[in-house]
Design an enzyme around this catalytic site. Structure first.
Site, mmCIF file in Angstrom:
data_model
loop_
_atom_site.group_PDB
_atom_site.id
_atom_site.type_symbol
_atom_site.label_atom_id
_atom_site.label_comp_id
_atom_site.label_asym_id
_atom_site.label_seq_id
_atom_site.Cartn_x
_atom_site.Cartn_y
_atom_site.Cartn_z
ATOM 1 C CG HIS A 130 86.725 39.467 39.349
ATOM 2 N ND1 HIS A 130 85.500 39.585 39.957
ATOM 3 C CD2 HIS A 130 87.245 38.282 39.795
ATOM 4 C CE1 HIS A 130 85.287 38.512 40.716
ATOM 5 N NE2 HIS A 130 86.321 37.728 40.636
ATOM 6 N NE ARG A 142 86.180 44.907 37.746
ATOM 7 C CZ ARG A 142 85.961 43.953 36.848
ATOM 8 N NH1 ARG A 142 84.964 43.096 36.990
ATOM 9 N NH2 ARG A 142 86.736 43.832 35.785
ATOM 10 C CE1 TYR A 160 87.250 43.012 32.121
ATOM 11 C CE2 TYR A 160 89.113 41.503 32.083
ATOM 12 C CZ TYR A 160 88.176 42.232 32.795
ATOM 13 O OH TYR A 160 88.174 42.179 34.165
#
Lengths: 372, 324
Positions: A263, A259, A272
């Site tokens: 999100h 990705r 992160y």
């Protein structure tokens, strides 16, 4: 080849290692155009969200080959139980950007009547793109049930169900894999392993050597595919679909991809995921990968990325403008579709809500007389 | 007409609908050749084949989840959950999926399934074979919740539930499975959902009840009548959507109300009945509404006869509201 090594078709020079995808020139170009459409749709939604015109979106960048490659194996008569990160599956099958935009704006023309958050699409035509729900993994057993029903009627329909790596930890994954294995249901489980469930990496998700191997315990064959390789995804999904149509039962396909964003528009992945990871994956861009293949096939002139992107920007901006101009759904839509017939208590609550809106003068255009 | 027990009436309803409609499929744990642990599905596999009535893996989430998919794709699944106490793994499927599918898809997709499950105490089943979880589900828009108390209603309501276009949770009072017998018409008939049944006429006190509490309330009403308290008994039989007008009419007709259920009191269905009356019929009331319910504790095993409302407790409540 080791079991954990993903299936690949398109090599670094754009060759297909002798694999004939069985797609016409037109279909190959449609794949390419659809991947670009996903990206442009994404960009547009990000701008709409950042400028406060829509509340939320889900980025798809990096996953386009997984979505579109899988979509090429689906027939219009099949069932698609998609996840929220599957824009390419919808667009490939001819779902119109403007109809997706109606949902992004939650307006009166949205198929879900503005009841759901953006990205929770529902379509019956031109393919059964089943209404998306937010809980993770709950839709997997539905695919098994729908496939069971099709099989009972002797149809060769397949149910495709798409979910992320995080979804493999859900109760629904276990139930669905188990039932599908026992029933030999014609289901293709598409695990979009992008490495991250929001901020949780795979090692926080499973101690298993892969996601595909989980199929083994359920008697469901598992396959690992390079999810950035459109033809590899097509090959694996088509084989699984053909086996399912022929009565051979379910398959679990793990598409390894990444990705290239958060999100959702509410997430900042730089918190992160290290920058080097993004840099490494950027080099594996699925659109560039497919471009190499088109070049090797001599289709590059017809592809013409800049021209297509220009057309798509225009089309999708226009879709957004159209959707934005449609007003919110009328008040009655809070109460309709709860049941097939409006029960008395909902009629009373609806009437009271409408009376209050009228009395206090905050009825919106389109509220009209409470009609239900 | 045949004289059937409640469980035989359930079996008759399944048999009748399976015969009439090839899309009706029965699934669940042990529902196949064994016919279910209570024998509700006895002989269905023999008669209709393993394709129409079949065992599933031991997974309530899987049973309800796959049944939703079947319902979406044209079948009429009747899923059995062996005991209502075990339904909770499927709670997500029922609440998040079945009940919301029509709404969130604007009617494009629907899940007209029936989930049958035995509920309630009286069989020395302890914590996990005795619970009455109706209130959890009555808080779920999009779902219908039905509880029969007689063989006649069990068959008619179950046929209605199977023919209904929306998901229905059909809670069967297991204490009554073989404890009640009654005349049941042959073949197809329906009892409308969202209607109440007047069990007993009376002008002094109304007792609202459902499921296994109906015969308890009936006996208490007879005992009250012997003391000159003319007691009306209403079997609610469909809790969601509730026939609110019928409840209010009955409450207004006597001005004194008792609500009885096995489930714990706090946020139980009796609270909804009390609130409904307080909101819409307070001016007719001669006494506060009395609730006779299970205690706000888990369901005990050895002392279950103290936990469950019985004739004694219901009669006591009738007397209190009558003499208020």
């Amino acid at each position: 080849m080791k079991a954990t090594e993903p299936l690949q078709v398109i090599d670094s020079k754009g060759g297909a290692n002798g694999y004939d995808p069985g797609l016409s020139e037109e279909e190959l170009l449609h794949c390419y155009r659809t991947m670009l459409k996903v990206r442009v749709f994404d960009e547009t939604c990000l701008k709409l969200q950042r400028s406060g015109r829509i509340g939320f979106s889900i980025p798809n960048e990096g996953i386009e080959a997984t979505q579109v490659g899988a979509a090429t194996a689906m027939r219009k008569t099949d069932w698609l139980f998609a996840s929220y990160r599957d824009f390419g599956m919808a667009l490939y099958h001819g779902i119109q950007p403007v109809d997706m935009m109606h949902n992004m704006f939650g307006n009166a023309a949205d198929n879900s009547r503005g009841r759901q958050m953006p990205v929770h699409f529902t379509f019956l035509e031109p393919i059964r793109f089943v209404s998306i729900s937010s809980p993770i993994g709950t839709h997997l057993p539905h695919a098994v049930g729908a496939a069971f029903a099709a099989k009972r009627r002797g149809e060769d329909t397949v149910a495709f169900v798409s979910f992320g790596d995080g979804g493999t930890s859900s109760l629904g994954f276990h139930s669905a894999m188990n039932f599908a294995g026992v029933w030999k249901a014609p289901v293709v489980f598409l695990c979009q392993n992008n490495g991250w469930a929001i901020s949780c990496p795979s090692e926080d998700q499973t101690a298993s050597e892969s996601y595909a191997i989980k199929g083994k315990a359920y008697g469901v064959p598992g396959v690992i595919v390079d999810g950035n390789d459109l033809l590899a995804v097509r090959k694996a999904v088509l084989e699984a679909a053909e086996r399912a149509r022929a009565g051979g039962g379910p398959t679990l396909i793990e598409c390894k991809t990444f990705r290239m964003g958060g999100h959702s528009t509410s997430d900042d992945p730089t918190k992160y995921i290290p920058k080097e990871v993004f840099d490494a994956w950027r080099k594996k861009d699925p659109i560039l990968r497919f471009e190499k293949y088109l070049k090797a096939c001599g289709l590059w002139k017809k592809a013409d990325r800049a021209r297509i992107e220009g057309e798509l920007r225009e089309e999708i901006s226009e879709a957004a403008r159209t959707a934005e101009a449609v007003g919110p759904p009328p008040l009655e839509t809070i109460f309709s579709d709860v049941y097939a017939e409006l029960p008395k208590h909902l009629r009373a609550q609806g009437q009271a809500a409408f009376d209050l809106a009228r009395r206090k003068g905050d009825a919106m255009a389109g509220d009209g007389e409470f009609p239900l | 007409m045949s004289n059937l027990t409640l469980i035989q009436a359930v079996n008759d309803a399944l048999h009748t609908t399976m015969q009439a409609d090839p899309s009706v499929h029965v699934l669940g744990e042990d529902v196949g050749k064994k016919g279910g642990v209570f024998l509700a599905t006895e002989n269905l596999t023999n008669e209709f084949g393993e394709e129409r009535c079949f065992n599933t893996p031991l997974s309530e989430d899987g049973i309800v989840g796959t049944a939703i998919g079947m319902a979406m794709n044209g079948l009429k699944p009747v899923a059995e959950i062996q005991f209502q106490d075990f339904i909770f793994p499927a709670f997500d499927q029922i609440v998040s999926e079945a009940a919301k599918l029509r709404y969130r898809s604007g009617g494009q997709y629907t899940a007209p399934l029936v989930i049958r499950t035995p509920y309630g105490g009286g069989i020395r089943g302890g914590l996990y074979h005795s619970q009455s979880g109706e209130a959890y589900f009555c808080h779920t828009p999009g779902l219908k919740v039905v509880i029969p108390s007689t063989p006649h209603d069990a068959k008619g309501l179950l046929i209605s539930a199977i023919e209904d276009p929306d998901p229905v949770l059909f809670l069967e009072p297991k204490a009554l499975y073989r404890a009640v017998k009654g005349e049941v018409p042959e073949g197809h008939y329906t009892v409308d959902l969202s209607t109440v049944r007047e069990v007993r006429a009376g002008k002094d006190v109304t007792v609202f009840c459902y499921g296994a509490m109906v015969p308890v309330a009936e006996k208490a009403a007879e005992a009250a009548a012997a003391q000159g308290i003319d007691t009306r008994v209403i079997d609610l039989r469909t809790l969601l959507p509730l026939d609110e007008e019928a409840v209010l009419d009955a409450a207004r007709s006597t001005g004194r109300v008792v609500v009885v259920h096995e489930a714990p009191r706090f946020c139980g269905f009796g609270a909804e009945i009390s609130a409904l009356i307080a909101e819409h019929a307070i001016e007719y009331m001669e006494a506060p509404v009395a609730r006779v319910t299970g205690f706000d504790t888990p369901f005990p095993n050895t002392l279950e006869h103290h936990y469950l409302p019985d004739q004694r407790r219901v009669l006591d409540a009738i007397e209190r509201v009558a003499h208020y």
